[in-house]
Write a protein that holds these residues in place. Structure first.
Motif, short mmCIF file in Angstrom:
data_model
loop_
_atom_site.label_atom_id
_atom_site.label_comp_id
_atom_site.label_asym_id
_atom_site.label_seq_id
_atom_site.Cartn_x
_atom_site.Cartn_y
_atom_site.Cartn_z
N THR A 183 8.30 0.19 10.91
CA THR A 183 7.74 -0.15 9.59
C THR A 183 8.68 0.39 8.53
N ASN A 184 8.89 -0.41 7.50
CA ASN A 184 9.83 -0.09 6.42
C ASN A 184 9.05 0.47 5.24
N PHE A 185 9.38 1.72 4.84
CA PHE A 185 8.75 2.37 3.70
C PHE A 185 9.77 2.50 2.57
N ARG A 186 9.29 2.37 1.34
CA ARG A 186 10.09 2.65 0.14
C ARG A 186 9.46 3.85 -0.56
N THR A 187 10.17 4.99 -0.57
CA THR A 187 9.63 6.20 -1.16
C THR A 187 9.70 6.12 -2.69
N PHE A 188 9.05 7.10 -3.35
CA PHE A 188 9.00 7.07 -4.81
C PHE A 188 10.34 7.40 -5.45
N ASP A 189 11.25 8.02 -4.70
CA ASP A 189 12.60 8.25 -5.22
C ASP A 189 13.56 7.17 -4.73
N ASN A 190 12.99 6.01 -4.33
CA ASN A 190 13.76 4.80 -4.00
C ASN A 190 14.61 4.98 -2.75
N GLN A 191 14.05 5.63 -1.76
CA GLN A 191 14.68 5.69 -0.45
C GLN A 191 13.98 4.71 0.49
N THR A 192 14.76 4.09 1.35
CA THR A 192 14.22 3.19 2.37
C THR A 192 14.21 3.90 3.71
N ILE A 193 13.02 4.03 4.29
CA ILE A 193 12.85 4.78 5.53
C ILE A 193 12.20 3.87 6.56
N HIS A 194 12.80 3.80 7.74
CA HIS A 194 12.25 3.02 8.85
C HIS A 194 11.58 3.99 9.82
N VAL A 195 10.30 3.84 10.00
CA VAL A 195 9.52 4.73 10.86
C VAL A 195 9.09 3.95 12.10
N PRO A 196 9.35 4.46 13.32
CA PRO A 196 8.88 3.76 14.53
C PRO A 196 7.36 3.62 14.52
N ASN A 197 6.89 2.48 14.97
CA ASN A 197 5.45 2.22 14.99
C ASN A 197 4.70 3.19 15.88
N ASN A 198 5.36 3.68 16.92
CA ASN A 198 4.71 4.64 17.81
C ASN A 198 4.39 5.94 17.07
N SER A 199 5.30 6.38 16.20
CA SER A 199 5.05 7.60 15.43
C SER A 199 3.91 7.40 14.44
N ILE A 200 3.78 6.19 13.91
CA ILE A 200 2.71 5.92 12.94
C ILE A 200 1.36 5.86 13.65
N ASP A 259 0.84 -1.20 0.00
CA ASP A 259 0.00 0.00 0.00
C ASP A 259 0.87 1.24 0.00
N VAL A 260 0.38 2.28 -0.66
CA VAL A 260 1.02 3.59 -0.63
C VAL A 260 0.37 4.37 0.50
N VAL A 261 1.18 4.74 1.48
CA VAL A 261 0.65 5.28 2.73
C VAL A 261 1.41 6.55 3.09
N THR A 262 0.68 7.47 3.67
CA THR A 262 1.29 8.64 4.31
C THR A 262 1.11 8.49 5.80
N ALA A 263 2.21 8.28 6.52
CA ALA A 263 2.14 8.04 7.97
C ALA A 263 3.48 8.41 8.58
N GLY A 264 3.42 8.99 9.77
CA GLY A 264 4.65 9.36 10.45
C GLY A 264 5.48 10.36 9.69
N GLY A 265 4.84 11.21 8.88
CA GLY A 265 5.55 12.21 8.10
C GLY A 265 6.23 11.66 6.86
N VAL A 266 5.92 10.42 6.45
CA VAL A 266 6.56 9.79 5.31
C VAL A 266 5.47 9.30 4.36
N THR A 267 5.69 9.48 3.07
CA THR A 267 4.80 8.94 2.04
C THR A 267 5.60 7.95 1.20
N GLY A 268 5.11 6.73 1.13
CA GLY A 268 5.81 5.71 0.37
C GLY A 268 5.05 4.41 0.38
N THR A 269 5.67 3.40 -0.21
CA THR A 269 5.08 2.07 -0.28
C THR A 269 5.54 1.24 0.90
#
Length: 540
Positions: free
Chosen positions: A399-416, A380-390
């Motif tokens: 949670t591991n997000f992959r942004t549209f410019d191919n960045q891998t971002i790990h967001v703490p579940n508490n922030s989400i 899913d493409v989600v906007t959560a914890g200040g991050v938008t990505g897959t």
């Protein structure tokens, strides 16, 4: 003056009385403590029973110690400890004998060499005799307690006879040495010393195997004693102190003999090789079981429970990791690693770790809430914890997000979980919001028709729901026309860009302008001579 004397007499009387009472109470307590510390007569009369066969198999020994009480196990532990201590004394005597034979080989005085050999033989003989007497005494006590008489197995060597044979051979070599040293510079003394040294080294290898076997049997008794509340720390420290391979680096031949003897011994190299094989086999079986188990769990969750892909991956991955952890712990036991202290340390530090990882535990709880409420899934493409990505992957911490410019971002579940979660691709159909601006001098109806024609020509635009094209605002610089077609969520970006490009191209063909933002400024000027005002309009 009588009253102070009377008071003084009363104070002294009370002090003497209280002191005597305190001393009497202390003596009573000491007697009670001594009586309590003194073992009951039944405990004093206990005798070991498991030492009836010092070479009893370990599995049989475990069965024998299971029904014993704490006091009975204490007696058994003392008996096996006595056997182990005498065996360690034998090894120490043999090592001392090697040192004495080295002195005999190095010296040029035959009489001094003979004295060294006799001392080595005497020390070894005393240690062997002490060990033999102790073993016979403990075996006899066990036989008397059980009321049986155990004959020595003919196929198995008797340790006492083996020790006697070793002592006898050493005595013969010593006698031969004494006979052969009647003349000066007789090379037979050196040869006898070397032969005695070889016998000592061989005896050390044998004794070390027997010491390892006794340590294993004592450990079986200690494990049962610890499970029933006994104190076994002293015994285990002694086992750790006397166990292991000892090498004398100052004596190359002794060191090589020790290494070679360890590799070929059943309780040394062969045992370690077998344990290492079991360790690797258990790890391989653990890997196979973990793969099969995670696959089966994933199939059950997908077909029967119907959870989200995110939850399925997390549950199957957690089960796989647990299987790996348990299998590794079992594999360590194959290497004879005691896991009890490790488990005790984990339990003792659990509270400290929990306090130190409060943030992690909060993320853990948020991860559970995300799994339960299922606001998004993998892909899913989600906007959560200040991050938008897959969403690519999730664990119980982040949670591991992959942004549209191919960045891998790990967001703490508490922030989400504590923020707003927008699932952009949760629905199959999505509306495309567009807005086109034209000038006030342009025909807005013509512009609306052009936009409708563009939407009709686009194959990716859905016919249902129907698209909305309407003029909705008269802005400062333009007339704004809203265009809201519907498309599949996967085609949203393609529809947005294709419609925008085509509308711009057709507006240019029709001469419809898209005005720049502009502002009209009215400047008032006054003609002072005529008194007339003049207005100038400037567009900006």
């Amino acid at each position: 003056m009588r009253l102070p004397k009377l008071l003084l007499f009363i104070v002294l009387f009370c002090f003497v009385f209280l002191s005597g009472a305190q001393i009497q109470a202390q003596e009573t307590n000491e007697k009670a403590d001594a009586k309590q510390a003194e073992p009951p007569s039944s405990v004093k009369e206990l005798k070991p029973v498991t030492t009836i066969d010092p070479l009893v198999p370990l599995d049989q020994l475990r069965i024998m110690v299971r029904p014993l009480t704490k006091d009975e196990l204490q007696v058994e532990a003392n008996a096996w400890f006595e056997l182990l201590r005498n065996k360690s004394r034998q090894i120490a005597a043999a090592r001392l004998g090697v040192k004495k034979t080295n002195e005999a080989i190095a010296t040029n005085d035959d009489q001094q060499a003979l004295d060294s050999l006799k001392k080595a033989e005497s020390v070894q003989h005393m240690a062997d005799e002490k060990a033999r007497q102790t073993e016979e005494e403990l075996t006899k006590q066990a036989q008397e307690t059980l009321g049986v008489d155990v004959a020595v197995d003919a196929a198995r060597p008797d340790p006492a006879k083996a020790e006697e044979g070793t002592t006898a051979s050493t005595e013969e070599k010593s006698a031969t040495t004494a006979d052969s040293t009647s003349t000066p510079d007789n090379p037979t003394t050196t040869q006898s010393a070397e032969a005695m040294k070889a016998a000592f080294l061989q005896n050390i290898n044998r004794l070390q195997d027997e010491r390892t076997a006794l340590s294993d049997r004592l450990e079986v008794v200690l494990t049962s004693l610890a499970a029933k509340g006994g104190d076994v720390e002293t015994y285990r420290k002694y086992i750790a102190a006397v166990s292991g391979l000892e090498l004398d680096t100052s004596d190359a031949s002794a060191a090589w003999s020790g290494i070679k003897g360890w590799f070929v011994s059943k309780e040394g190299g062969q045992r370690m090789g077998w344990n290492l094989g079991k360790f690797l086999l258990i790890l391989f079986l653990t890997w196979v079981v973990a793969r099969i188990g995670s696959t089966v769990i994933s199939w059950l969750l997908e077909r029967k429970v119907r959870l989200t892909q995110l939850a399925e991956n997390l549950i199957s991955g957690t089960i796989r990791n647990v299987i790996y952890l348990v299998g590794f712990a079992v594999a360590l036991t194959a290497l004879e690693v005691d896991m009890t202290p490790v488990l005790a340390a984990i339990g003792a530090t659990g509270l400290v770790v929990g306090l130190a990882l409060q943030g992690t535990l909060s993320n853990f709880a948020s991860g559970l809430m995300i799994l339960i409420n299922r606001p998004f899934d993998v892909g899913d493409v989600v906007t959560a914890g200040g991050v938008t990505g897959t969403v690519k992957q999730m664990n119980l911490v982040s949670t591991n997000f992959r942004t549209f410019d191919n960045q891998t971002i790990h967001v703490p579940n508490n922030s989400i979980w504590n923020g707003v979660i927008t699932n952009i691709t949760a629905n199959k159909v999505r509306r495309v919001d567009l807005e086109f601006c034209i000038g006030y001098s342009d025909d807005f109806e013509q512009a609306e028709q052009i936009i409708r024609d563009v939407l009709a020509d686009q194959e990716l635009v859905l016919r249902e729901p129907e698209a909305v094209v309407v003029t909705h605002a008269l802005a400062d610089s333009s007339v704004n026309i809203v265009c809201r077609p519907w498309a599949k969520t996967t085609d949203w970006w393609a529809v947005k860009t294709a419609v925008t490009r085509e509308v711009k191209r057709r507006f240019d063909q029709a001469g419809i302008s898209i005005p720049f933002p502009q502002q009209d400024i009215h400047v008032y000027s006054t003609d002072a001579s005529k008194g007339n005002g003049k207005i100038e309009t400037v567009s900006k």
